[in-house]
Write an enzyme that holds these catalytic residues in place. Structure first.
Site, PDB file in Angstrom:
ATOM      1  N   LYS A 195      -2.690  -2.082  -2.981  1.00  0.00           N
ATOM      2  CA  LYS A 195      -3.705  -1.201  -2.384  1.00  0.00           C
ATOM      3  C   LYS A 195      -3.277   0.251  -2.615  1.00  0.00           C
ATOM      4  O   LYS A 195      -2.525   0.819  -1.827  1.00  0.00           O
ATOM      5  CB  LYS A 195      -3.839  -1.506  -0.893  1.00  0.00           C
ATOM      6  CG  LYS A 195      -4.822  -0.581  -0.169  1.00  0.00           C
ATOM      7  CD  LYS A 195      -5.244  -1.144   1.172  1.00  0.00           C
ATOM      8  CE  LYS A 195      -6.079  -0.135   1.951  1.00  0.00           C
ATOM      9  NZ  LYS A 195      -6.711  -0.711   3.130  1.00  0.00           N
ATOM     10  N   GLU A 244       0.827  -1.213   0.000  1.00  0.00           N
ATOM     11  CA  GLU A 244       0.000   0.000   0.000  1.00  0.00           C
ATOM     12  C   GLU A 244       0.862   1.264   0.000  1.00  0.00           C
ATOM     13  O   GLU A 244       1.277   1.726   1.062  1.00  0.00           O
ATOM     14  CB  GLU A 244      -0.920   0.006   1.233  1.00  0.00           C
ATOM     15  CG  GLU A 244      -1.801   1.252   1.302  1.00  0.00           C
ATOM     16  CD  GLU A 244      -2.739   1.281   2.513  1.00  0.00           C
ATOM     17  OE1 GLU A 244      -2.688   0.352   3.345  1.00  0.00           O
ATOM     18  OE2 GLU A 244      -3.506   2.248   2.622  1.00  0.00           O
TER      19      GLU A 244
HETATM   20  P1  13P Z   1      -9.246   4.302   4.490  1.00  0.00           P
HETATM   21  O1  13P Z   1     -10.133   3.581   3.517  1.00  0.00           O
HETATM   22  O2  13P Z   1      -9.961   4.905   5.639  1.00  0.00           O
HETATM   23  O3  13P Z   1      -8.282   5.235   3.796  1.00  0.00           O
HETATM   24  O4  13P Z   1      -8.343   3.192   5.190  1.00  0.00           O
HETATM   25  C1  13P Z   1      -7.822   2.188   4.443  1.00  0.00           C
HETATM   26  C2  13P Z   1      -6.545   1.768   5.025  1.00  0.00           C
HETATM   27  O5  13P Z   1      -6.371   0.629   5.382  1.00  0.00           O
HETATM   28  C3  13P Z   1      -5.477   2.754   5.112  1.00  0.00           C
HETATM   29  O6  13P Z   1      -4.288   2.106   5.405  1.00  0.00           O
END
Ligand code: 13P
Length: 339
Positions: free
Chosen positions: A218, A176
């Site tokens: 992600k 991510e």
């Molecule tokens: P949000 O969808 O609130 O941005 O959170 C997702 C997430 O796991 C951020 O690391």
């Protein structure tokens, strides 16, 4: 369930379902509970999350749940491990393993994510506790002279080291790299930074011998900065996001699950729907939302056991709307029907 990494990754992005990000650290969960005037005790955090995981609609729309360390070890009020409740809904338990984004030395305003020391041992323990995928979040801020190449490369390197360690532990890494929405920048600047971050990430994943078939990406969507008054609309966000991902993400990656990043609940759903309805893509495109799935149920629950059915219903609605968006079958009228 199969223990092959690619099979787990494919199950995480099965059609019609997505991931619930319920991995708020204890300090972040305290902020969420403060917002509804509920004290952040271990029991309250457990009760809230138990309410989400017991929601019957989980079985239809949620493929996996990202947990924080505390929750992975927690038991429901009746003594059932929360992990078992998640599994009984047909969802895969996952675990956030990074230790948070810290100031990057010598680069004011930029961050680097910590958590590699001792990670191999923690992954082995988490696998024993039932986790079959993990998450590591890098934070990339946009500013006039940010992000630096130093920040992009440092974060990509850490993500790749994490991903390689996950695969050795038979855990699917969610990688991510979050380009943060805050700022007055336009969508073109978000595109440019997201493209650079993803190129840096996939170069490092290659160097670290990570098998892409057993990973999930992600990312953020490509959007206007939150303080930019000229906001790009739904179709432009969908077009620019798909264009950026097609340029940077290899087709061997089975799925891409977006974070919501501070978008409104309905925007997050509408953007995902527009991408799935309008474009042919080599990967499954789904969600891994935290706030966009939880804001409504958190408010409806409000810390009262008697409100658990209302909290569940609010969560079921958002899960269903986003499940439809993974199929390109959502429409704004469906939101009104439920209201
Ligand atoms: P949000 O969808 O609130 O941005 O959170 C997702 C997430 O796991 C951020 O690391």
């Amino acid at each position: 369930m199969s223990e092959r990494l690619a099979d787990i990754a494919n199950a995480m992005v099965v059609r019609g379902k997505g991931i619930l990000a319920a991995d708020e650290s204890t300090p972040t969960m305290k902020k969420r509970l403060d917002s509804i005037n509920v004290e952040s005790t271990e029991d309250n955090r457990r009760d809230y999350r138990e309410m989400l995981f017991r929601t019957p609609a989980m079985a239809d729309h949620i493929s996996g749940v990202i947990l924080y360390d505390e929750t992975l070890r927690q038991k429901a009020a009746d003594g059932t491990p929360l992990v078992d409740i998640i599994k009984s809904q047909g969802a895969i338990p996952g675990i956030k393993v990074d230790k948070g984004a810290k100031d990057l030395a010598g680069a004011p305003g930029e961050k680097v994510t910590e958590g590699l020391d001792g990670l191999a041992g923690r992954l082995e323990e988490y696998h024993g506790l039932g986790a079959r995928f993990a998450k590591w979040r890098a934070v990339i801020n946009i500013g006039s002279s940010m992000p630096s190449r130093y920040c992009l490369n440092g974060n990509a390197h850490a993500l790749a080291r994490y991903a390689a360690l996950c695969q050795e532990a038979n855990i699917v890494p969610i990688v991510e790299p979050e380009v943060i929405m805050d700022g007055g920048h336009d969508i073109t600047r978000c595109f440019e930074v997201t493209e650079a971050a993803l190129n840096a990430l996939y170069a490092e994943l290659y160097e670290h011998r990570v098998e892409l078939e057993g990973t999930i990406l992600k990312p953020n969507m490509v959007v206007s900065g939150t303080e930019n008054p000229a906001r790009a609309g739904i179709d432009e966000v969908a077009e620019q996001t798909v264009k950026c991902l097609k340029r940077t993400v290899p087709a061997a990656v089975p799925g891409i699950v977006f974070l919501s990043g501070g978008q409104s609940d309905v925007d997050a759903t509408a953007h995902l729907n527009a991408m799935n309805a309008g474009y042919d893509m080599p990967w499954a495109l789904s969600f891994s939302y935290g706030r966009a799935l939880q804001a409504a149920p958190l408010k409806a629950w409000g810390g009262q056991a008697s409100n658990a059915p209302a909290g569940s219903a609010a969560f079921a609605h958002r899960a269903q709307m986003n499940g439809l968006a993974t199929l390109g079958k959502w429409s704004p009228e469906l939101e009104q029907d439920a209201a």
